[in-house]
Design a protein around this motif. Structure first.
Motif, mmCIF file in Angstrom:
data_model
loop_
_atom_site.group_PDB
_atom_site.id
_atom_site.type_symbol
_atom_site.label_atom_id
_atom_site.label_comp_id
_atom_site.label_asym_id
_atom_site.label_seq_id
_atom_site.Cartn_x
_atom_site.Cartn_y
_atom_site.Cartn_z
ATOM 1 N N GLY A 28 0.739 -1.066 0.036
ATOM 2 C CA GLY A 28 0.124 -0.009 0.120
ATOM 3 C C GLY A 28 0.859 1.211 0.192
ATOM 4 N N ALA A 29 0.426 2.503 -0.545
ATOM 5 C CA ALA A 29 1.075 3.604 -0.515
ATOM 6 C C ALA A 29 0.090 4.541 -0.506
ATOM 7 C CB ALA A 29 1.910 3.559 -1.885
ATOM 8 N N TRP A 30 0.609 5.891 0.140
ATOM 9 C CA TRP A 30 -0.319 7.067 0.170
ATOM 10 C C TRP A 30 0.669 8.200 0.410
ATOM 11 C CZ3 TRP A 30 0.219 3.080 3.795
ATOM 12 C CH2 TRP A 30 0.728 3.334 4.712
ATOM 13 N N GLY A 31 -0.189 9.335 -0.064
ATOM 14 C CA GLY A 31 0.516 10.500 0.312
ATOM 15 C C GLY A 31 0.056 11.529 -0.601
ATOM 16 N N ALA A 32 0.965 12.729 -0.904
ATOM 17 C CA ALA A 32 0.541 13.931 -1.443
ATOM 18 C C ALA A 32 1.014 13.741 -2.941
ATOM 19 C CB ALA A 32 0.961 15.106 -0.812
ATOM 20 N N ASP A 39 -3.158 23.309 -1.934
ATOM 21 C CA ASP A 39 -3.494 22.115 -2.692
ATOM 22 C C ASP A 39 -3.430 20.838 -1.785
ATOM 23 O OD1 ASP A 39 -4.208 20.050 -4.534
ATOM 24 O OD2 ASP A 39 -2.490 20.487 -5.726
ATOM 25 N N ARG A 40 -4.390 20.166 -1.269
ATOM 26 C CA ARG A 40 -4.452 18.844 -0.384
ATOM 27 C C ARG A 40 -4.680 17.718 -1.322
ATOM 28 N NH1 ARG A 40 -4.787 20.532 5.094
ATOM 29 N NH2 ARG A 40 -5.139 22.828 5.267
ATOM 30 N N SER A 41 -4.135 17.526 -2.536
ATOM 31 C CA SER A 41 -4.414 16.440 -3.346
ATOM 32 C C SER A 41 -3.599 15.251 -2.810
ATOM 33 C CB SER A 41 -3.724 16.764 -4.749
ATOM 34 O OG SER A 41 -4.519 17.701 -5.398
ATOM 35 N N ARG A 42 -4.327 14.182 -2.682
ATOM 36 C CA ARG A 42 -3.645 13.041 -2.089
ATOM 37 C C ARG A 42 -3.816 11.901 -2.930
ATOM 38 N NH1 ARG A 42 -0.741 14.094 1.870
ATOM 39 N NH2 ARG A 42 -1.427 12.132 3.162
ATOM 40 N N TYR A 43 -3.415 10.821 -2.604
ATOM 41 C CA TYR A 43 -3.147 9.365 -3.397
ATOM 42 C C TYR A 43 -3.287 8.296 -2.525
ATOM 43 C CZ TYR A 43 1.452 8.312 -3.231
ATOM 44 O OH TYR A 43 2.849 7.627 -2.808
ATOM 45 N N GLN A 44 -4.011 7.359 -2.784
ATOM 46 C CA GLN A 44 -3.914 5.999 -2.091
ATOM 47 C C GLN A 44 -3.656 5.007 -3.113
ATOM 48 O OE1 GLN A 44 -7.748 6.053 -0.276
ATOM 49 N NE2 GLN A 44 -6.846 7.030 1.685
ATOM 50 N N MET A 45 -2.800 3.708 -2.961
ATOM 51 C CA MET A 45 -2.749 2.675 -3.655
ATOM 52 C C MET A 45 -2.829 1.431 -3.110
ATOM 53 S SD MET A 45 -0.426 0.392 -5.020
ATOM 54 C CE MET A 45 1.206 0.845 -4.275
ATOM 55 N N GLU A 62 -1.319 -9.886 -10.751
ATOM 56 C CA GLU A 62 -1.065 -8.738 -9.743
ATOM 57 C C GLU A 62 -2.320 -7.736 -10.062
ATOM 58 O OE1 GLU A 62 2.214 -5.066 -9.256
ATOM 59 O OE2 GLU A 62 2.403 -6.701 -10.819
ATOM 60 N N TRP A 63 -2.734 -7.223 -9.017
ATOM 61 C CA TRP A 63 -3.812 -6.257 -9.125
ATOM 62 C C TRP A 63 -3.525 -4.986 -8.451
ATOM 63 C CZ3 TRP A 63 -6.717 -4.468 -4.958
ATOM 64 C CH2 TRP A 63 -7.986 -3.584 -5.249
ATOM 65 N N THR A 64 -3.944 -3.908 -8.851
ATOM 66 C CA THR A 64 -3.583 -2.380 -8.245
ATOM 67 C C THR A 64 -4.628 -1.527 -8.454
ATOM 68 O OG1 THR A 64 -1.262 -2.725 -8.911
ATOM 69 C CG2 THR A 64 -1.899 -0.519 -8.378
ATOM 70 N N ARG A 65 -5.025 -1.106 -7.481
ATOM 71 C CA ARG A 65 -6.198 -0.048 -7.517
ATOM 72 C C ARG A 65 -5.449 1.564 -6.881
ATOM 73 N NH1 ARG A 65 -11.407 0.842 -8.360
ATOM 74 N NH2 ARG A 65 -12.310 2.185 -7.196
ATOM 75 N N ASP A 66 -5.777 2.474 -7.557
ATOM 76 C CA ASP A 66 -5.428 3.747 -7.162
ATOM 77 C C ASP A 66 -6.584 4.704 -6.732
ATOM 78 O OD1 ASP A 66 -2.167 3.583 -7.889
ATOM 79 O OD2 ASP A 66 -3.279 3.022 -9.757
ATOM 80 N N ARG A 67 -6.622 5.673 -6.142
ATOM 81 C CA ARG A 67 -7.467 6.503 -5.607
ATOM 82 C C ARG A 67 -6.635 7.797 -5.824
ATOM 83 N NH1 ARG A 67 -11.694 5.268 -1.108
ATOM 84 N NH2 ARG A 67 -12.127 7.224 -1.627
ATOM 85 N N PHE A 68 -7.090 8.707 -5.998
ATOM 86 C CA PHE A 68 -6.455 10.103 -6.127
ATOM 87 C C PHE A 68 -7.193 11.193 -6.422
ATOM 88 C CE2 PHE A 68 -6.279 8.177 -10.214
ATOM 89 C CZ PHE A 68 -6.884 8.918 -11.064
ATOM 90 N N ASP A 69 -6.977 12.379 -5.666
ATOM 91 C CA ASP A 69 -7.896 13.710 -5.760
ATOM 92 C C ASP A 69 -7.493 14.361 -6.883
ATOM 93 O OD1 ASP A 69 -9.001 12.920 -3.553
ATOM 94 O OD2 ASP A 69 -7.465 13.917 -2.548
ATOM 95 N N THR A 70 -8.353 15.171 -7.495
ATOM 96 C CA THR A 70 -7.965 15.877 -8.742
ATOM 97 C C THR A 70 -8.823 17.309 -8.263
ATOM 98 O OG1 THR A 70 -9.773 15.462 -10.193
ATOM 99 C CG2 THR A 70 -7.874 14.080 -10.213
ATOM 100 N N SER A 71 -8.454 18.493 -9.313
ATOM 101 C CA SER A 71 -9.309 19.653 -8.867
ATOM 102 C C SER A 71 -10.615 19.652 -9.105
ATOM 103 C CB SER A 71 -8.698 20.857 -9.742
ATOM 104 O OG SER A 71 -8.964 20.172 -11.061
#
Length: 164
Positions: A28-32, A39-45, A62-71
């Motif tokens: 897992g990964a997360w951050g700005a 700008d509080r754009s974040r992501y999670q993987m 392998e399976w990957t899911r990403d969530r990320f903030d955009t404007s």
């Protein structure tokens, strides 16, 4: 500690081998996305993978899911790859791989339309010698916006030798 020039990121993962030939892993990964006070754009993987080898067969995925903030709001993308290799005889092998990814295409009004990429590759190979492999393969590919599937056939001779 948070630097003014570098976004903050964290990654964690691990795996286990519950029995010979079987490996399981997660990460897992997360951050700005950007480092800015406004700008509080974040992501999670999240990522999961498996590798299973038995007899003359190896299957991995392998399976990957990403969530990320955009404007324009929060978006998600995901993808997977599955591949298998089968040894058919002392010199013959077959390999196949399928890959799929889905990501949003975001319009100026914020509407998100899913886009999908899909590729399936299959190869039949013959080991001519320890250094030379002959292969014939087929690829079926549908790009992000393609209305039809593109089919390709390839023939190759691969020479692999250490130079040192």
């Amino acid at each position: 500690f948070r630097s003014r020039t570098t976004p903050t990121h964290a990654v964690i993962g691990g795996g286990v081998t519950p029995r010979q030939g079987l490996r399981l892993g997660v990460a897992g990964a997360w951050g700005a996305l950007r480092d800015s006070a406004s700008d509080r754009s974040r992501y999670q993987m999240i990522n999961a993978e498996v590798d299973w080898a038995f007899a003359y067969t190896r299957i991995s995925g392998e399976w990957t899911r990403d969530r990320f903030d955009t404007s324009l709001g929060r978006r998600s993308a995901d993808g997977w790859t599955v591949q298998a290799r089968q040894t058919l005889g002392p010199r013959w092998f077959a390999h196949s791989r399928a890959t799929r990814a889905t990501a949003p295409q975001v319009a100026a009004d914020g509407a998100a339309t899913p886009r999908t990429y899909l590729a399936v590759d299959s190869t039949l190979g013959y080991l001519v010698s320890p250094e030379i492999t002959a292969r014939v393969g087929h690829t079926a590919l549908r790009g992000w916006r393609a209305p039809t599937t593109d089919h390709q056939i390839g023939i190759s001779v691969v020479w692999a030798r250490r130079w040192w």
